[in-house]
Design a protein around this motif. Structure first.
Motif, PDB file in Angstrom:
ATOM      1  N   GLY A 158       0.812  -1.216   0.000  1.00  0.00           N
ATOM      2  CA  GLY A 158       0.000   0.000   0.000  1.00  0.00           C
ATOM      3  C   GLY A 158       0.842   1.262   0.000  1.00  0.00           C
ATOM      4  O   GLY A 158       0.568   2.201  -0.751  1.00  0.00           O
ATOM      5  N   GLY A 159       1.892   1.275   0.835  1.00  0.00           N
ATOM      6  CA  GLY A 159       2.780   2.448   0.894  1.00  0.00           C
ATOM      7  C   GLY A 159       3.481   2.689  -0.429  1.00  0.00           C
ATOM      8  O   GLY A 159       3.635   3.834  -0.872  1.00  0.00           O
ATOM      9  N   LEU A 160       3.910   1.598  -1.085  1.00  0.00           N
ATOM     10  CA  LEU A 160       4.585   1.719  -2.375  1.00  0.00           C
ATOM     11  C   LEU A 160       3.636   2.271  -3.437  1.00  0.00           C
ATOM     12  O   LEU A 160       4.009   3.153  -4.228  1.00  0.00           O
ATOM     13  CB  LEU A 160       5.125   0.357  -2.808  1.00  0.00           C
ATOM     14  CG  LEU A 160       5.844   0.304  -4.164  1.00  0.00           C
ATOM     15  CD1 LEU A 160       7.068   1.208  -4.152  1.00  0.00           C
ATOM     16  CD2 LEU A 160       6.239  -1.135  -4.509  1.00  0.00           C
ATOM     17  N   VAL A 161       2.411   1.755  -3.447  1.00  0.00           N
ATOM     18  CA  VAL A 161       1.419   2.227  -4.436  1.00  0.00           C
ATOM     19  C   VAL A 161       1.111   3.706  -4.229  1.00  0.00           C
ATOM     20  O   VAL A 161       1.046   4.486  -5.197  1.00  0.00           O
ATOM     21  CB  VAL A 161       0.130   1.388  -4.349  1.00  0.00           C
ATOM     22  CG1 VAL A 161      -0.967   1.999  -5.215  1.00  0.00           C
ATOM     23  CG2 VAL A 161       0.393  -0.048  -4.773  1.00  0.00           C
ATOM     24  N   VAL A 162       0.930   4.124  -2.978  1.00  0.00           N
ATOM     25  CA  VAL A 162       0.648   5.533  -2.675  1.00  0.00           C
ATOM     26  C   VAL A 162       1.803   6.422  -3.127  1.00  0.00           C
ATOM     27  O   VAL A 162       1.597   7.494  -3.712  1.00  0.00           O
ATOM     28  CB  VAL A 162       0.376   5.720  -1.170  1.00  0.00           C
ATOM     29  CG1 VAL A 162       0.322   7.209  -0.818  1.00  0.00           C
ATOM     30  CG2 VAL A 162      -0.927   5.049  -0.763  1.00  0.00           C
ATOM     31  N   THR A 163       3.035   5.972  -2.893  1.00  0.00           N
ATOM     32  CA  THR A 163       4.211   6.753  -3.300  1.00  0.00           C
ATOM     33  C   THR A 163       4.293   6.883  -4.810  1.00  0.00           C
ATOM     34  O   THR A 163       4.569   7.967  -5.346  1.00  0.00           O
ATOM     35  CB  THR A 163       5.497   6.098  -2.765  1.00  0.00           C
ATOM     36  OG1 THR A 163       5.427   6.002  -1.328  1.00  0.00           O
ATOM     37  CG2 THR A 163       6.713   6.914  -3.149  1.00  0.00           C
ATOM     38  N   VAL A 164       4.034   5.783  -5.524  1.00  0.00           N
ATOM     39  CA  VAL A 164       4.073   5.813  -6.996  1.00  0.00           C
ATOM     40  C   VAL A 164       2.991   6.742  -7.542  1.00  0.00           C
ATOM     41  O   VAL A 164       3.232   7.541  -8.460  1.00  0.00           O
ATOM     42  CB  VAL A 164       3.914   4.386  -7.568  1.00  0.00           C
ATOM     43  CG1 VAL A 164       3.712   4.441  -9.088  1.00  0.00           C
ATOM     44  CG2 VAL A 164       5.121   3.539  -7.238  1.00  0.00           C
ATOM     45  N   ILE A 165       1.782   6.654  -6.974  1.00  0.00           N
ATOM     46  CA  ILE A 165       0.690   7.522  -7.416  1.00  0.00           C
ATOM     47  C   ILE A 165       1.049   8.986  -7.174  1.00  0.00           C
ATOM     48  O   ILE A 165       0.776   9.858  -8.018  1.00  0.00           O
ATOM     49  CB  ILE A 165      -0.618   7.155  -6.681  1.00  0.00           C
ATOM     50  CG1 ILE A 165      -1.103   5.766  -7.110  1.00  0.00           C
ATOM     51  CG2 ILE A 165      -1.705   8.188  -6.964  1.00  0.00           C
ATOM     52  CD1 ILE A 165      -2.309   5.282  -6.338  1.00  0.00           C
ATOM     53  N   SER A 166       1.686   9.258  -6.027  1.00  0.00           N
ATOM     54  CA  SER A 166       2.094  10.628  -5.710  1.00  0.00           C
ATOM     55  C   SER A 166       3.070  11.162  -6.750  1.00  0.00           C
ATOM     56  O   SER A 166       2.962  12.310  -7.202  1.00  0.00           O
ATOM     57  CB  SER A 166       2.739  10.682  -4.318  1.00  0.00           C
ATOM     58  OG  SER A 166       1.865  10.187  -3.323  1.00  0.00           O
ATOM     59  N   LEU A 167       4.036  10.318  -7.150  1.00  0.00           N
ATOM     60  CA  LEU A 167       5.028  10.731  -8.151  1.00  0.00           C
ATOM     61  C   LEU A 167       4.375  10.993  -9.505  1.00  0.00           C
ATOM     62  O   LEU A 167       4.711  11.969 -10.188  1.00  0.00           O
ATOM     63  CB  LEU A 167       6.113   9.662  -8.288  1.00  0.00           C
ATOM     64  CG  LEU A 167       7.078   9.523  -7.097  1.00  0.00           C
ATOM     65  CD1 LEU A 167       7.973   8.298  -7.283  1.00  0.00           C
ATOM     66  CD2 LEU A 167       7.932  10.778  -6.954  1.00  0.00           C
ATOM     67  N   ILE A 168       3.445  10.131  -9.900  1.00  0.00           N
ATOM     68  CA  ILE A 168       2.740  10.318 -11.181  1.00  0.00           C
ATOM     69  C   ILE A 168       1.973  11.638 -11.169  1.00  0.00           C
ATOM     70  O   ILE A 168       1.973  12.393 -12.147  1.00  0.00           O
ATOM     71  CB  ILE A 168       1.782   9.141 -11.451  1.00  0.00           C
ATOM     72  CG1 ILE A 168       2.577   7.848 -11.665  1.00  0.00           C
ATOM     73  CG2 ILE A 168       0.903   9.432 -12.666  1.00  0.00           C
ATOM     74  CD1 ILE A 168       1.704   6.610 -11.778  1.00  0.00           C
ATOM     75  N   LEU A 169       1.344  11.935 -10.024  1.00  0.00           N
ATOM     76  CA  LEU A 169       0.547  13.154  -9.911  1.00  0.00           C
ATOM     77  C   LEU A 169       1.420  14.394 -10.043  1.00  0.00           C
ATOM     78  O   LEU A 169       1.119  15.303 -10.819  1.00  0.00           O
ATOM     79  CB  LEU A 169      -0.195  13.156  -8.570  1.00  0.00           C
ATOM     80  CG  LEU A 169      -1.174  14.310  -8.321  1.00  0.00           C
ATOM     81  CD1 LEU A 169      -2.307  14.266  -9.334  1.00  0.00           C
ATOM     82  CD2 LEU A 169      -1.718  14.235  -6.901  1.00  0.00           C
ATOM     83  N   ILE A 170       2.517  14.447  -9.309  1.00  0.00           N
ATOM     84  CA  ILE A 170       3.368  15.638  -9.328  1.00  0.00           C
ATOM     85  C   ILE A 170       4.055  15.797 -10.685  1.00  0.00           C
ATOM     86  O   ILE A 170       4.231  16.917 -11.182  1.00  0.00           O
ATOM     87  CB  ILE A 170       4.411  15.584  -8.182  1.00  0.00           C
ATOM     88  CG1 ILE A 170       5.101  16.947  -8.017  1.00  0.00           C
ATOM     89  CG2 ILE A 170       5.424  14.504  -8.417  1.00  0.00           C
ATOM     90  CD1 ILE A 170       4.219  18.038  -7.501  1.00  0.00           C
ATOM     91  N   LEU A 171       4.422  14.682 -11.328  1.00  0.00           N
ATOM     92  CA  LEU A 171       5.064  14.759 -12.643  1.00  0.00           C
ATOM     93  C   LEU A 171       4.086  15.301 -13.696  1.00  0.00           C
ATOM     94  O   LEU A 171       4.492  16.047 -14.601  1.00  0.00           O
ATOM     95  CB  LEU A 171       5.569  13.380 -13.070  1.00  0.00           C
ATOM     96  CG  LEU A 171       6.812  12.869 -12.330  1.00  0.00           C
ATOM     97  CD1 LEU A 171       7.126  11.431 -12.745  1.00  0.00           C
ATOM     98  CD2 LEU A 171       8.015  13.767 -12.601  1.00  0.00           C
ATOM     99  N   THR A 172       2.813  14.942 -13.572  1.00  0.00           N
ATOM    100  CA  THR A 172       1.812  15.447 -14.507  1.00  0.00           C
ATOM    101  C   THR A 172       1.663  16.955 -14.400  1.00  0.00           C
ATOM    102  O   THR A 172       1.565  17.666 -15.409  1.00  0.00           O
ATOM    103  CB  THR A 172       0.447  14.779 -14.240  1.00  0.00           C
ATOM    104  OG1 THR A 172       0.587  13.357 -14.339  1.00  0.00           O
ATOM    105  CG2 THR A 172      -0.591  15.238 -15.243  1.00  0.00           C
ATOM    106  N   VAL A 173       1.670  17.466 -13.175  1.00  0.00           N
ATOM    107  CA  VAL A 173       1.534  18.916 -12.974  1.00  0.00           C
ATOM    108  C   VAL A 173       2.792  19.646 -13.449  1.00  0.00           C
ATOM    109  O   VAL A 173       2.707  20.722 -14.060  1.00  0.00           O
ATOM    110  CB  VAL A 173       1.248  19.222 -11.492  1.00  0.00           C
ATOM    111  CG1 VAL A 173       1.161  20.724 -11.262  1.00  0.00           C
ATOM    112  CG2 VAL A 173      -0.054  18.561 -11.056  1.00  0.00           C
ATOM    113  N   TYR A 174       3.961  19.062 -13.179  1.00  0.00           N
ATOM    114  CA  TYR A 174       5.194  19.665 -13.683  1.00  0.00           C
ATOM    115  C   TYR A 174       5.200  19.677 -15.216  1.00  0.00           C
ATOM    116  O   TYR A 174       5.729  20.600 -15.842  1.00  0.00           O
ATOM    117  CB  TYR A 174       6.414  18.903 -13.168  1.00  0.00           C
ATOM    118  CG  TYR A 174       6.977  19.456 -11.881  1.00  0.00           C
ATOM    119  CD1 TYR A 174       7.754  20.610 -11.878  1.00  0.00           C
ATOM    120  CD2 TYR A 174       6.738  18.837 -10.665  1.00  0.00           C
ATOM    121  CE1 TYR A 174       8.255  21.132 -10.696  1.00  0.00           C
ATOM    122  CE2 TYR A 174       7.241  19.342  -9.476  1.00  0.00           C
ATOM    123  CZ  TYR A 174       7.999  20.493  -9.492  1.00  0.00           C
ATOM    124  OH  TYR A 174       8.508  21.009  -8.322  1.00  0.00           O
TER     125      TYR A 174
END
Length: 278
Positions: A158-174
């Motif tokens: 769960g922690g790994l999935v949340v971290t990956v989702i967080s990275l995808i989200l921030i990269l999309t905004v960047y």
């Protein structure tokens, strides 16, 4: 923070998510001129100024090609009304190229005003932070060593999935900022197509696409606001279940909401383009 490793792992994952969500909120309300101290914007301005020479050269080319295609003969050019129309088109196209930076900044400022209006109207100045419910923490801390083993696996995944989702989200905004900079840097080239009537659709499409990139910020803000409202109420978890099932249910519902947010943010470009008919 709890001394329990399972709790710490979940709280660290949520902390990563909260940090990226706050950064996204800050990015959306930041102008390209102020992003990263303005260093990138200075370079983009220099590139835009250098490319203006190419744009002015293409301006003449598109103007001549357009004049040839729209005029039946040279005699048409001698007509005062036709000559005036060509002259006005040429002057306006040149002004669009030389003042293209100001034009694009004006568009961005107008749309940024829309974004600020959405934020003010929502009453949410910052996204709500996710926190591990006390019931989940208590259930985890009450587990013995052997009962904690499956919890380790669940929280690691769960922690790994949340971290990956967080990275995808921030990269999309960047990525949106990258697109804003690239559109601004090469603007003189597509804007030069306004010089010719047959080629002016290229310039119109370019401006519409730039407006769409700017409007992506509004969709992202709306998605973050809706997610914050969801996050204000923790997922329902049956306290009669075992600790593993409680944690699994909580993480599953949380990840589902996160995926909805990420999916909406990633589709913001498509959503805006459909709205604008692109």
């Amino acid at each position: 923070m709890s001394d329990n490793w399972v709790v710490q792992n979940l709280e660290n994952a949520l902390s990563t998510w909260n940090g990226y969500l706050s950064e996204i909120w800050s990015l959306i309300t930041t102008t390209p001129q102020n992003f990263r101290g303005g260093t990138i914007w200075t370079v983009i301005q220099n590139i835009n100024t250098a490319v203006q020479g190419v744009g002015l050269g293409l301006l003449v080319l598109f103007f001549v090609v357009g004049m040839v295609k729209t005029c039946g003969s040279f005699a048409d050019v001698k007509k005062p009304e036709h000559a005036l129309k060509l002259f006005v088109r040429f002057i306006l196209a040149k002004a669009v190229i030389t003042q293209g930076m100001e034009l694009m900044l004006t568009i961005f400022t107008i749309i940024q005003g829309v974004i600020n209006t959405i934020i003010t109207s929502s009453g949410i100045t910052n996204p709500n932070n996710l926190a591990l419910p006390d019931d989940i923490v208590s259930a985890i801390e009450d587990c013995g060593f052997f009962e904690s083993i499956p919890l380790w696996a669940v929280t690691l995944i769960g922690g790994l999935v949340v971290t990956v989702i967080s990275l995808i989200l921030i990269l999309t905004v960047y990525g949106r900022f990258f697109k804003l900079y690239m559109y601004t840097a090469i603007a003189p080239i597509p804007l030069s197509t306004f010089a010719g009537e047959p080629s002016q659709n290229v310039g119109k499409t370019f401006l519409k696409s730039y407006c769409a990139v700017c409007l992506e910020g509004a969709i992202i803000v709306l998605a973050c606001i809706i997610f914050s409202l969801f996050a204000s109420t923790p997922p329902d978890v049956d306290s009669s279940m075992s600790a593993v099932n409680q944690v699994w249910s909580y993480i599953g519902q949380l990840i589902f909401n996160m995926l909805v947010l990420v999916g909406t943010v990633k589709m913001s470009d498509r959503i805006v383009r459909e709205m604008m008919g692109l």
